[in-house]
Design a protein around this motif. Structure first.
Motif, short mmCIF file in Angstrom:
data_model
loop_
_atom_site.label_atom_id
_atom_site.label_comp_id
_atom_site.label_asym_id
_atom_site.label_seq_id
_atom_site.Cartn_x
_atom_site.Cartn_y
_atom_site.Cartn_z
N UNK A 56 0.83 -1.21 0.00
CA UNK A 56 0.00 0.00 0.00
C UNK A 56 0.86 1.26 0.00
N UNK A 57 1.94 1.25 0.77
CA UNK A 57 2.86 2.39 0.77
C UNK A 57 3.52 2.54 -0.60
N UNK A 58 3.72 1.42 -1.29
CA UNK A 58 4.34 1.46 -2.62
C UNK A 58 3.49 2.22 -3.62
N UNK A 114 -1.86 7.27 7.53
CA UNK A 114 -1.82 5.81 7.63
C UNK A 114 -2.68 5.25 6.51
N UNK A 115 -2.07 4.47 5.62
CA UNK A 115 -2.79 4.00 4.43
C UNK A 115 -3.28 2.57 4.60
N UNK A 116 -4.47 2.34 4.07
CA UNK A 116 -5.04 1.01 3.91
C UNK A 116 -5.53 0.90 2.48
N UNK A 117 -5.74 -0.31 2.01
CA UNK A 117 -6.46 -0.45 0.75
C UNK A 117 -7.95 -0.32 1.03
N UNK A 168 8.43 11.12 4.15
CA UNK A 168 9.11 9.90 4.57
C UNK A 168 8.12 8.74 4.51
N UNK A 169 8.48 7.69 3.80
CA UNK A 169 7.63 6.51 3.68
C UNK A 169 8.08 5.46 4.70
N UNK A 170 7.10 4.85 5.37
CA UNK A 170 7.39 3.86 6.41
C UNK A 170 6.66 2.56 6.09
N UNK A 171 7.13 1.77 5.13
CA UNK A 171 6.47 0.50 4.84
C UNK A 171 6.81 -0.55 5.89
#
Length: 250
Positions: free
Chosen positions: A38-40, A77-80, A49-52
């Motif tokens: 999802x971060x991708x 905060x990401x979700x699909x 700043x990306x925090x996968x």
């Protein structure tokens, strides 16, 4: 600097299905936190700043987001799909409830997204046009006995049903058991929609009678929709349309 947390849904896969509200939140963010794939989907840029992180660390992600926001970061905060449907919103509020009191003063917002269930339903017509329920078939966080109970009660209530996380490599037997239960309890040929990778270039959608469905038709990228007893199919020249009428006659 005042920090905040926005828990957002990126939709089922296509960028066209990300809401403008979510796009705006990502544009303002200093940090994006989420599961690796999802971060991708977030384009890198200066100041972001990306925090996968890996799967099954939802509470760790939630605590990280809250800690960064307390330091003044603007955290997305990401979700699909939608963040409130088997996703990060509930995890973040669980961390909030068990965490330090200072977290409760943060500006926290949930921004909705389009779920795979709704995207899949739209692709085939309107199978969720009347009362329906949504069940997560993963038994990672609840016992299988509870899943079976809910399946049985949903059949008794004659709901259309949508299923998330039907079949993983580590537990392929779960969906087989669920499908067998549904076939025995329903005892008919109501339609089942298998929608894999909906809204992406890899999209695959099939519609089969329940009595012909088999477990190998689903994987973890598949959302499954089972019609109610009165769900119908219209055979069109271009496609088959599945819909559930809005009324139930006595």
């Amino acid at each position: 600097m005042t920090g905040w947390v926005k828990i957002v849904g990126l939709g089922p896969g296509s960028d066209d299905l990300i809401t403008p509200q979510v796009t705006d939140a990502v544009a303002q963010a200093s940090d994006v936190i989420g599961y690796i794939p999802y971060v991708a989907r977030i384009a890198p840029r200066a100041g972001l700043t990306l925090h996968p992180s890996d799967n099954r660390v939802e509470l760790d992600r939630a605590r990280h987001a809250l800690s960064l926001a307390l330091q003044g970061h603007k955290v997305v905060v990401v979700s699909s799909g939608d963040p409130g449907v088997f996703a990060m919103a509930s995890a973040l509020f669980e961390a909030l409830e068990d965490g330090p009191a200072s977290w409760r003063d943060l500006d926290i917002e949930v921004l909705p997204g389009i779920t795979a269930m709704l995207a899949a339903a739209a692709q085939v017509g309107a199978p969720l046009g009347h009362d329906f329920c949504v069940i997560n078939l993963s038994d990672n966080l609840k016992p299988w006995t509870l899943i079976e109970k809910r399946l049985q009660l949903a059949v008794e209530g004659d709901f259309a049903m949508a299923f998330y996380n039907p079949r993983s490599k580590s537990r392929p037997e779960g969906f087989a058991r669920a499908l067998y239960l549904l076939q025995m309890a329903c005892g008919d040929a109501r339609p089942v929609v298998f929608a894999r990778a909906v809204s992406t270039p890899d999209e695959q959608i099939s519609i089969v009678p329940l009595n012909e469905a088999h477990p190998e038709m689903a994987d973890m990228r598949t959302v499954v929709i089972l019609g109610a007893s009165n769900t119908r199919i219209i055979e069109g020249a271009r496609r088959r349309i599945v819909y559930t009428p809005r009324s139930v006659l006595p």
